[in-house]
Structure formats: C-alpha cells, structure tokens
Design a protein around this motif. Structure first.
Motif, PDB file in Angstrom:
ATOM      1  N   LEU A  48      -9.710   7.991  13.432  1.00 25.12           N
ATOM      2  CA  LEU A  48      -9.208   7.547  12.133  1.00 25.12           C
ATOM      3  C   LEU A  48      -8.314   6.325  12.292  1.00 25.12           C
ATOM      4  CD1 LEU A  48      -7.943  10.875  10.472  1.00 25.12           C
ATOM      5  CD2 LEU A  48     -10.169   9.786  10.195  1.00 25.12           C
ATOM      6  N   ARG A  49      -8.048   5.631  11.193  1.00 25.68           N
ATOM      7  CA  ARG A  49      -7.003   4.590  11.211  1.00 25.68           C
ATOM      8  C   ARG A  49      -5.686   5.309  11.459  1.00 25.68           C
ATOM      9  NH1 ARG A  49      -6.062   1.224   6.163  1.00 25.68           N
ATOM     10  NH2 ARG A  49      -4.110   1.354   7.278  1.00 25.68           N
ATOM     11  N   ASP A  50      -4.830   4.768  12.309  1.00 26.86           N
ATOM     12  CA  ASP A  50      -3.602   5.502  12.661  1.00 26.86           C
ATOM     13  C   ASP A  50      -2.774   5.876  11.427  1.00 26.86           C
ATOM     14  OD1 ASP A  50      -2.816   2.898  12.197  1.00 26.86           O
ATOM     15  OD2 ASP A  50      -1.487   2.762  13.936  1.00 26.86           O
ATOM     16  N   ASP A  51      -2.766   4.995  10.421  1.00 26.57           N
ATOM     17  CA  ASP A  51      -1.966   5.269   9.219  1.00 26.57           C
ATOM     18  C   ASP A  51      -2.483   6.475   8.430  1.00 26.57           C
ATOM     19  OD1 ASP A  51      -0.695   2.140   8.841  1.00 26.57           O
ATOM     20  OD2 ASP A  51      -2.604   2.387   9.883  1.00 26.57           O
ATOM     21  N   ASP A  52      -3.740   6.858   8.670  1.00 31.08           N
ATOM     22  CA  ASP A  52      -4.313   8.002   7.954  1.00 31.08           C
ATOM     23  C   ASP A  52      -4.118   9.318   8.702  1.00 31.08           C
ATOM     24  OD1 ASP A  52      -5.158   6.302   5.943  1.00 31.08           O
ATOM     25  OD2 ASP A  52      -7.119   5.964   6.860  1.00 31.08           O
ATOM     26  N   ILE A  53      -3.639   9.250   9.933  1.00 28.14           N
ATOM     27  CA  ILE A  53      -3.524  10.464  10.749  1.00 28.14           C
ATOM     28  C   ILE A  53      -2.461  11.447  10.228  1.00 28.14           C
ATOM     29  CG2 ILE A  53      -2.994  11.358  13.071  1.00 28.14           C
ATOM     30  CD1 ILE A  53      -4.512   8.953  14.240  1.00 28.14           C
ATOM     31  N   PRO A  54      -1.242  10.983   9.853  1.00 29.22           N
ATOM     32  CA  PRO A  54      -0.237  11.957   9.382  1.00 29.22           C
ATOM     33  C   PRO A  54      -0.724  12.797   8.198  1.00 29.22           C
ATOM     34  CG  PRO A  54       0.810   9.856   9.825  1.00 29.22           C
ATOM     35  CD  PRO A  54      -0.672   9.617   9.929  1.00 29.22           C
ATOM     36  N   GLN A  55      -1.353  12.145   7.233  1.00 26.91           N
ATOM     37  CA  GLN A  55      -1.882  12.858   6.068  1.00 26.91           C
ATOM     38  C   GLN A  55      -2.935  13.885   6.487  1.00 26.91           C
ATOM     39  OE1 GLN A  55      -1.297  11.663   2.460  1.00 26.91           O
ATOM     40  NE2 GLN A  55      -1.916  13.803   2.244  1.00 26.91           N
ATOM     41  N   ALA A  56      -3.836  13.462   7.358  1.00 27.20           N
ATOM     42  CA  ALA A  56      -4.918  14.358   7.807  1.00 27.20           C
ATOM     43  C   ALA A  56      -4.343  15.593   8.501  1.00 27.20           C
ATOM     44  CB  ALA A  56      -5.866  13.607   8.740  1.00 27.20           C
ATOM     45  N   VAL A  57      -3.292  15.399   9.273  1.00 28.80           N
ATOM     46  CA  VAL A  57      -2.704  16.532   9.999  1.00 28.80           C
ATOM     47  C   VAL A  57      -1.875  17.410   9.048  1.00 28.80           C
ATOM     48  CG1 VAL A  57      -1.108  17.197  11.859  1.00 28.80           C
ATOM     49  CG2 VAL A  57      -2.728  15.325  12.223  1.00 28.80           C
ATOM     50  N   GLN A  58      -1.177  16.787   8.132  1.00 25.04           N
ATOM     51  CA  GLN A  58      -0.397  17.563   7.166  1.00 25.04           C
ATOM     52  C   GLN A  58      -1.315  18.442   6.313  1.00 25.04           C
ATOM     53  OE1 GLN A  58       3.111  16.169   4.500  1.00 25.04           O
ATOM     54  NE2 GLN A  58       1.350  16.208   3.133  1.00 25.04           N
ATOM     55  N   ASP A  59      -2.442  17.868   5.869  1.00 24.71           N
ATOM     56  CA  ASP A  59      -3.367  18.598   5.002  1.00 24.71           C
ATOM     57  C   ASP A  59      -4.229  19.600   5.753  1.00 24.71           C
ATOM     58  OD1 ASP A  59      -2.327  16.969   3.133  1.00 24.71           O
ATOM     59  OD2 ASP A  59      -4.139  15.759   2.806  1.00 24.71           O
ATOM     60  N   GLY A  60      -4.202  19.548   7.089  1.00 24.98           N
ATOM     61  CA  GLY A  60      -5.013  20.485   7.865  1.00 24.98           C
ATOM     62  C   GLY A  60      -6.464  20.038   8.013  1.00 24.98           C
ATOM     63  N   VAL A  61      -6.766  18.799   7.611  1.00 23.93           N
ATOM     64  CA  VAL A  61      -8.097  18.231   7.864  1.00 23.93           C
ATOM     65  C   VAL A  61      -8.281  18.143   9.381  1.00 23.93           C
ATOM     66  CG1 VAL A  61      -9.487  16.121   7.657  1.00 23.93           C
ATOM     67  CG2 VAL A  61      -8.120  16.922   5.718  1.00 23.93           C
ATOM     68  N   ALA A  62      -7.170  17.838  10.057  1.00 29.40           N
ATOM     69  CA  ALA A  62      -7.133  17.884  11.527  1.00 29.40           C
ATOM     70  C   ALA A  62      -5.995  18.822  11.922  1.00 29.40           C
ATOM     71  CB  ALA A  62      -6.897  16.496  12.090  1.00 29.40           C
ATOM     72  N   ASP A  63      -6.089  19.408  13.117  1.00 28.40           N
ATOM     73  CA  ASP A  63      -5.039  20.309  13.584  1.00 28.40           C
ATOM     74  C   ASP A  63      -3.935  19.555  14.301  1.00 28.40           C
ATOM     75  OD1 ASP A  63      -6.598  22.624  12.830  1.00 28.40           O
ATOM     76  OD2 ASP A  63      -7.884  22.104  14.538  1.00 28.40           O
ATOM     77  N   ALA A  64      -4.310  18.450  14.939  1.00 28.29           N
ATOM     78  CA  ALA A  64      -3.345  17.699  15.746  1.00 28.29           C
ATOM     79  C   ALA A  64      -3.765  16.239  15.779  1.00 28.29           C
ATOM     80  CB  ALA A  64      -3.301  18.281  17.151  1.00 28.29           C
ATOM     81  N   GLY A  65      -2.898  15.394  16.315  1.00 31.46           N
ATOM     82  CA  GLY A  65      -3.227  13.977  16.380  1.00 31.46           C
ATOM     83  C   GLY A  65      -2.410  13.276  17.445  1.00 31.46           C
ATOM     84  N   ILE A  66      -2.923  12.131  17.882  1.00 37.80           N
ATOM     85  CA  ILE A  66      -2.168  11.273  18.796  1.00 37.80           C
ATOM     86  C   ILE A  66      -1.971   9.940  18.090  1.00 37.80           C
ATOM     87  CG2 ILE A  66      -2.212  10.021  20.997  1.00 37.80           C
ATOM     88  CD1 ILE A  66      -3.829  12.312  22.181  1.00 37.80           C
ATOM     89  N   LEU A  67      -0.716   9.539  17.933  1.00 35.69           N
ATOM     90  CA  LEU A  67      -0.423   8.288  17.229  1.00 35.69           C
ATOM     91  C   LEU A  67       0.979   7.809  17.580  1.00 35.69           C
ATOM     92  CD1 LEU A  67       0.351   9.088  13.479  1.00 35.69           C
ATOM     93  CD2 LEU A  67       0.499  10.708  15.304  1.00 35.69           C
ATOM     94  N   GLY A  68       1.311   6.605  17.122  1.00 35.17           N
ATOM     95  CA  GLY A  68       2.639   6.058  17.388  1.00 35.17           C
ATOM     96  C   GLY A  68       3.699   6.809  16.584  1.00 35.17           C
ATOM     97  N   GLU A  69       4.839   7.049  17.237  1.00 36.18           N
ATOM     98  CA  GLU A  69       5.975   7.693  16.574  1.00 36.18           C
ATOM     99  C   GLU A  69       6.382   6.893  15.333  1.00 36.18           C
ATOM    100  OE1 GLU A  69       8.976   7.711  19.534  1.00 36.18           O
ATOM    101  OE2 GLU A  69       9.951   9.503  18.747  1.00 36.18           O
ATOM    102  N   ASN A  70       6.248   5.583  15.405  1.00 33.00           N
ATOM    103  CA  ASN A  70       6.579   4.706  14.281  1.00 33.00           C
ATOM    104  C   ASN A  70       5.778   5.061  13.028  1.00 33.00           C
ATOM    105  OD1 ASN A  70       4.562   3.570  16.218  1.00 33.00           O
ATOM    106  ND2 ASN A  70       4.224   2.075  14.602  1.00 33.00           N
ATOM    107  N   VAL A  71       4.503   5.398  13.238  1.00 32.85           N
ATOM    108  CA  VAL A  71       3.640   5.747  12.098  1.00 32.85           C
ATOM    109  C   VAL A  71       4.047   7.115  11.532  1.00 32.85           C
ATOM    110  CG1 VAL A  71       1.257   6.124  11.336  1.00 32.85           C
ATOM    111  CG2 VAL A  71       1.755   4.359  13.042  1.00 32.85           C
ATOM    112  N   VAL A  72       4.434   8.039  12.420  1.00 34.47           N
ATOM    113  CA  VAL A  72       4.895   9.363  11.981  1.00 34.47           C
ATOM    114  C   VAL A  72       6.143   9.206  11.109  1.00 34.47           C
ATOM    115  CG1 VAL A  72       5.737  11.624  12.719  1.00 34.47           C
ATOM    116  CG2 VAL A  72       4.039  10.423  14.114  1.00 34.47           C
TER     117      VAL A  72
END
Ligand code: PRP
Ligand code: ZN
Length: 284
Positions: free
Chosen positions: A49-73
């Motif tokens: 995914l685009r890194d900016d879309d990862i937090p939403q995906a993980v929050q909503d449970g579309v994904a269980d986990a993610g690897i991304l920059g702390e800045n984006v989190v």
C-alpha cells in the motif's frame, strides 16, 4: 488457520528493506508488482500500500499489522500500536527554505506559507514555538513547492538530503527523528496475535544479531586470561587448543559499536589471526 495480513510500503524508501527484513526472518515474499503476495514458509499475506494508507488499514483491521515510518504513524493520529522499532529507514522530518534565504530561527516562518504532507505535526510544532503560519497540505513532490511559488518553505522527510539539495533548498529545523516501525491493530484475535508474536520474536533475533559480530582469534596460552576479560561473550568465550603447542583459539561475540577499539587492545595483548564474521540470528 488464517493468515496474518501485513502491509508494507509499495515502492518508496522502506519497501525493499521491509521485504529484506522479512526475508532475514525466514519469511520470503516475492514482490512481483502485484498488490498482494503470499509468503512462503509462514502463514502471512503481504499487502503493498501507499505508506500514508497503512495506518487506516491497520486501524480498520483490513490489515493486522504494518511496517512504515514512525512519522507517518504520528501524522495519522490513528489508533494503532507500535510494537517494535526496526532500525532501518532512519530519517528526520525537517523544515526547509530556499538556499538564498537568510534564516535565523523559527520566527522566520511567521505569516509565511509551508507546504507539507505532515500538517498535524507541523501545526503542533509551530504552536509550541508560538509561530503562526499557513499550512498547505500536498501529497507529493513537496520539494518543488517553493520554486513554483506555492509556498515559502516546506516540511518533509530528509534522509540523505539529496532531494533538498537538488531543489535549491536548505534544512533549517529538525522537527523529529524517525525510523521504520512495526505496528499492529490494537486488538488482534488470539490466533493472529500468536502469529505476530512469532514474527516479532524472529525480527528481534535478527535485529539483535546486527548489533554483534562473531570473533575468532589465536593467542598464546599465557595471554588467554587477559584476552578473556576483553571478550566476555554471551556466557563466556569458547577456548579450543590449537595443534601448535602452547596456543589456543578463542571464539566469542563482540559488540559492533566498540569493535575497533577492542580489536586494537586484543592485538596489543598478543592476539593473532583475528577473524570477524557477521551473525545472522541471535537468540538470548
Ligand atoms: C521522502 C521525501 C523525499 C525523500 C527525501 O519521501 O518526500 O522525497 O524521501 O530523501 P533524501 O533526503 O534521501 O533525498 P518518502 O520516501 O518518505 O516517500 P513518500 O513521501 O513518497 O511516501
Ligand atoms: Zn508517503
């Protein structure tokens, strides 16, 4: 058994290193350019995914986990848990202005316009500094904003600094430092939680190993006691007799960070034939 769904950045700075880390953990994933890939040797599915879309995906449970920059989190403000810092993708989030500006301090930004992908972080930073500036949120190519007259300055990720340099910009304030992190959904079901814990265990053993080297050396027996003090190892060093009378081979682990100083001392103490090897995994 259900797969653990992990999302990583599609393209970009962190993508290859994220796959590399998984690989070192014995989880091989091929990135054939598709949006989804199934890992071999581990019940894991990777979503790109685009890194900016990862937090939403993980929050909503579309994904269980993610690897991304702390800045984006941080910017996302989403409810997700940071499980582990991953030691790669180190960068800073900085304010930058045109090279020719004379800049003293943050007061320079008073009444100015700042282009950024990180409006929340910039806003809270400026509030803390007592500066009021307009923030223009843009999603890509932030670095060209000053030259096209869209903003007076920017706030963006700086890693090597080459993007700023090639756009005639200079870094003037560091807002925060960041690196890649592993995040997870706040309440995973027990099965997925167990899978994630297994993955985290593997990641930790890879990260730990990168802090150490395996060292082998030969030494005359009378020097062994003092050399042992320099190389305490995990429990204690291994000592094996050499075929040559009066000599031994000593094996141990040594920290990467004070490695060269120790090597110097070991040579002074009479060590010879020193070999240093990388360690792949370390389980304490
Ligand atoms: C950042 C930033 C710059 C680049 C800076 O992008 O937006 O383009 O990295 O790196 P440099 O200092 O080494 O030139 P990032 O990888 O975070 O991707 P994204 O902004 O497209 O998500
Ligand atoms: Zn991004």
């Amino acid at each position: 058994m259900s797969n653990l769904r992990l999302c990583i950045q599609k393209g970009g700075r962190l993508s290859e290193k994220s796959l590399g880390l998984l690989n070192q953990c014995g989880v091989s994933v091929s990135n054939g350019g598709s949006l989804k890939a199934e890992a071999r040797h581990f019940p894991l599915e990777v979503l790109f995914l685009r890194d900016d879309d990862i937090p939403q995906a993980v929050q909503d449970g579309v994904a269980d986990a993610g690897i991304l920059g702390e800045n984006v989190v941080l910017e996302s403000g989403k409810k997700i848990d940071v499980v582990e810092k991953l030691g790669f993708g180190r960068c800073r989030l900085s304010l930058a202005v045109r090279r020719e500006e004379s800049y003293d301090d943050t007061a320079w930004f008073e009444g100015k316009k700042i282009a950024t992908t990180y409006p929340r972080i910039v806003e809270s930073y400026l509030r803390e500094k007592g500066v009021s500036a307009a923030i223009e949120k843009i999603n890509g190519s932030v670095e060209i904003a000053p030259s096209i007259g869209l903003a007076d300055g920017i706030c963006d990720i700086v890693s090597t600094g080459s993007t700023l340099l090639s756009n005639g910009l200079k870094e003037v304030e560091t807002i925060l430092r960041s690196e890649a992190v592993l995040v997870k959904h706040p309440s995973l079901d027990p099965e997925k939680d167990a899978l994630l814990r297994d993955l985290v265990f593997r990641i930790q053993s890879v990260l730990k190993a990168s802090e150490f080297k395996y060292i082998l050396l030969n030494a005359p027996n009378e020097a062994l006691e003092t050399i042992k003090q320099e190389l305490p190892g995990m429990k204690s060093p291994t000592i094996l007799p050499l075929a040559k009378e009066g000599w031994s081979s000593l094996h141990s682990v040594i920290r990467e960070d004070d490695f060269w100083e120790r090597i110097g001392r070991l040579k002074d103490l009479g060590a010879e034939g020193i070999l240093v090897c990388p360690i792949e995994k370390m389980i304490l």
